[in-house]
Design an enzyme around this catalytic site. Structure first.
Site, mmCIF file in Angstrom:
data_model
loop_
_atom_site.group_PDB
_atom_site.id
_atom_site.type_symbol
_atom_site.label_atom_id
_atom_site.label_comp_id
_atom_site.label_asym_id
_atom_site.label_seq_id
_atom_site.Cartn_x
_atom_site.Cartn_y
_atom_site.Cartn_z
ATOM 1 N N SER A 1 0.849 -1.194 0.000
ATOM 2 C CA SER A 1 0.000 0.000 0.000
ATOM 3 C C SER A 1 0.881 1.239 0.000
ATOM 4 O O SER A 1 1.636 1.484 0.953
ATOM 5 C CB SER A 1 -0.902 0.008 1.233
ATOM 6 N N HIS B 1 -0.966 -1.205 -4.312
ATOM 7 C CA HIS B 1 -2.282 -0.866 -3.769
ATOM 8 C C HIS B 1 -2.370 0.645 -3.569
ATOM 9 O O HIS B 1 -1.569 1.240 -2.837
ATOM 10 C CB HIS B 1 -2.454 -1.590 -2.439
ATOM 11 N N ASP C 1 -4.699 3.613 -2.253
ATOM 12 C CA ASP C 1 -5.868 3.931 -1.429
ATOM 13 C C ASP C 1 -6.348 5.341 -1.731
ATOM 14 O O ASP C 1 -5.705 6.314 -1.339
ATOM 15 C CB ASP C 1 -5.492 3.855 0.052
ATOM 16 N N MET D 1 -8.898 8.171 -0.899
ATOM 17 C CA MET D 1 -9.821 8.551 0.198
ATOM 18 C C MET D 1 -10.254 9.991 0.010
ATOM 19 O O MET D 1 -9.424 10.858 -0.297
ATOM 20 C CB MET D 1 -9.114 8.444 1.544
ATOM 21 N N HIS E 1 -8.053 1.045 -4.548
ATOM 22 C CA HIS E 1 -9.074 0.829 -3.514
ATOM 23 C C HIS E 1 -9.817 2.144 -3.316
ATOM 24 O O HIS E 1 -9.279 3.079 -2.717
ATOM 25 C CB HIS E 1 -8.354 0.368 -2.240
ATOM 26 N N MET F 1 -12.110 4.542 -1.646
ATOM 27 C CA MET F 1 -12.821 4.855 -0.399
ATOM 28 C C MET F 1 -13.363 6.271 -0.555
ATOM 29 O O MET F 1 -12.920 7.220 0.107
ATOM 30 C CB MET F 1 -11.866 4.724 0.798
ATOM 31 N N MET G 1 -11.942 -6.212 4.505
ATOM 32 C CA MET G 1 -11.171 -5.265 5.330
ATOM 33 C C MET G 1 -10.867 -5.911 6.685
ATOM 34 O O MET G 1 -11.775 -6.419 7.352
ATOM 35 C CB MET G 1 -11.955 -3.969 5.556
ATOM 36 N N GLY H 1 -9.584 3.715 6.315
ATOM 37 C CA GLY H 1 -9.289 5.122 6.547
ATOM 38 C C GLY H 1 -7.844 5.423 6.903
ATOM 39 O O GLY H 1 -7.354 6.492 6.576
ATOM 40 N N PHE H 2 -7.186 4.493 7.552
ATOM 41 C CA PHE H 2 -5.826 4.779 8.014
ATOM 42 C C PHE H 2 -4.925 3.551 7.902
ATOM 43 O O PHE H 2 -5.384 2.427 8.110
ATOM 44 C CB PHE H 2 -5.837 5.243 9.483
ATOM 45 N N ASP I 1 -6.914 -6.559 3.794
ATOM 46 C CA ASP I 1 -6.290 -5.226 3.839
ATOM 47 C C ASP I 1 -6.406 -4.661 5.241
ATOM 48 O O ASP I 1 -7.511 -4.457 5.750
ATOM 49 C CB ASP I 1 -7.030 -4.331 2.826
ATOM 50 N N GLY I 2 -5.241 -4.411 5.851
ATOM 51 C CA GLY I 2 -5.218 -3.787 7.167
ATOM 52 C C GLY I 2 -4.469 -4.624 8.182
ATOM 53 O O GLY I 2 -4.916 -5.737 8.499
ATOM 54 N N GLY J 1 0.966 -2.454 3.961
ATOM 55 C CA GLY J 1 1.434 -1.071 3.982
ATOM 56 C C GLY J 1 2.648 -0.928 4.876
ATOM 57 O O GLY J 1 3.800 -1.081 4.454
HETATM 58 C C1 DX5 Z 1 -6.785 1.393 5.172
HETATM 59 C C2 DX5 Z 1 -6.234 1.131 3.819
HETATM 60 C C3 DX5 Z 1 -5.071 0.205 3.779
HETATM 61 C C4 DX5 Z 1 -3.828 0.647 4.501
HETATM 62 C C5 DX5 Z 1 -3.127 -0.574 4.994
HETATM 63 O O1 DX5 Z 1 -7.992 2.025 5.010
HETATM 64 O O2 DX5 Z 1 -7.244 0.553 2.979
HETATM 65 O O3 DX5 Z 1 -4.758 -0.193 2.455
HETATM 66 O O4 DX5 Z 1 -2.952 1.400 3.701
HETATM 67 O O5 DX5 Z 1 -2.053 -0.218 5.777
HETATM 68 P P1 DX5 Z 1 -1.379 -1.207 6.841
HETATM 69 O O6 DX5 Z 1 -0.873 -2.400 6.071
HETATM 70 O O7 DX5 Z 1 -0.314 -0.382 7.442
HETATM 71 O O8 DX5 Z 1 -2.446 -1.609 7.813
HETATM 72 ZN ZN ZN Z 2 -6.651 -0.277 1.041
#
Ligand code: DX5
Ligand code: ZN
Length: 225
Positions: free
Chosen positions: A8, A33, A35, A37, A66, A68, A139, A144-145, A177-178, A199
């Site tokens: 990510s 990946h 993201d 947002m 992705h 969001m 998820m 979000g983070f 993811d996450g 990520g």
């Molecule tokens: C969260 C994102 C993820 C995020 C994953 O909303 O969709 O893709 O970047 O990060 P890590 O692997 O650090 O949890």
């Molecule tokens: Zn993601």
């Protein structure tokens, strides 16, 4: 099934975007990946088409986008133009008929289509879309983070989706993811996931190649279809 990793870019150093993408390539990433947002669908903002387009000019890796954002259906042509290969849309963002139409449009534009479920949504939410999509994203944090803690209680949902796909679409990619890293990937693979968004545990690892190699190996050893 092929084990795939999707670092990510949210966790990369944006001051050195080109170097960071090359680092992910050299580390053996399957795809990247991205993201997106909007600060409305999730309480955070990230980046949009121009960053995705810039990345597409410096890598041949598929871009796994992705979404969001609210109204993802309004941006499909821009995503194609920006170089997206896969577009993931969340199940709760629009009514079923509209989501089905959106997935068809993603595919008609020549991209792969994916649907995603958030932690509070049940496995059954994605079942009506299995025929229409190439990948399902479960998820394992609230979207979000980056850098959040992996939710192991999502594993029965991954298993329920894999079991359903084993009957209706055995080649389905199931992505998590996450919070995925060396300590959590085996649980997700055992539950039936084969595509891993990573990520923090990739870009921020001391050695990205070693991290992705270990994650891939742990996933391959633990994967149960
Ligand atoms: C969260 C994102 C993820 C995020 C994953 O909303 O969709 O893709 O970047 O990060 P890590 O692997 O650090 O949890
Ligand atoms: Zn993601």
């Amino acid at each position: 099934m092929t084990i795939k990793t999707s670092p990510s870019i949210l966790a990369c150093n944006f001051l050195e975007l080109e170097k960071e993408m090359k680092r992910a390539e050299a580390a053996g990433a399957t795809m990247l990946h991205c993201d997106v947002m909007d600060g409305v669908y999730v309480p955070n903002m990230s980046f949009g088409f121009s960053i995705i387009e810039s990345i597409s000019t410096i890598t041949d890796l598929p871009l796994d986008v992705h979404m969001m954002t609210v109204c993802p259906q309004n941006y499909l042509k821009e995503l194609k133009k920006a170089g997206a290969s896969i577009v993931t849309v969340h199940c709760d963002i629009m009514p079923e008929f509209q989501l089905a139409a959106t997935l068809r449009e993603i595919k008609a534009l020549g991209m792969k289509a994916a649907v995603s479920v958030k932690p509070k949504e049940p496995a059954e939410k994605v079942f009506p879309f299995v025929e229409l999509c190439d990948m399902i994203l479960v998820m394992t944090v609230e979207p979000g983070f980056g850098g959040q803690k992996f939710m192991a209680d999502m594993m029965p949902k991954v298993r329920a989706i894999r079991d359903y796909c084993n009957i209706h679409k055995p080649e389905m990619d199931i992505q998590v993811d996450g919070g995925i890293g060396e300590g959590t990937v085996a649980q997700a693979a055992e539950a039936g996931a084969n595509v891993f968004v990573v990520g923090t545990a990739s870009f921020r690892a001391p050695d990205m190649k070693e991290a992705l190699d270990n994650i891939t190996k742990k996933a391959a050893d633990a994967f149960v279809k």
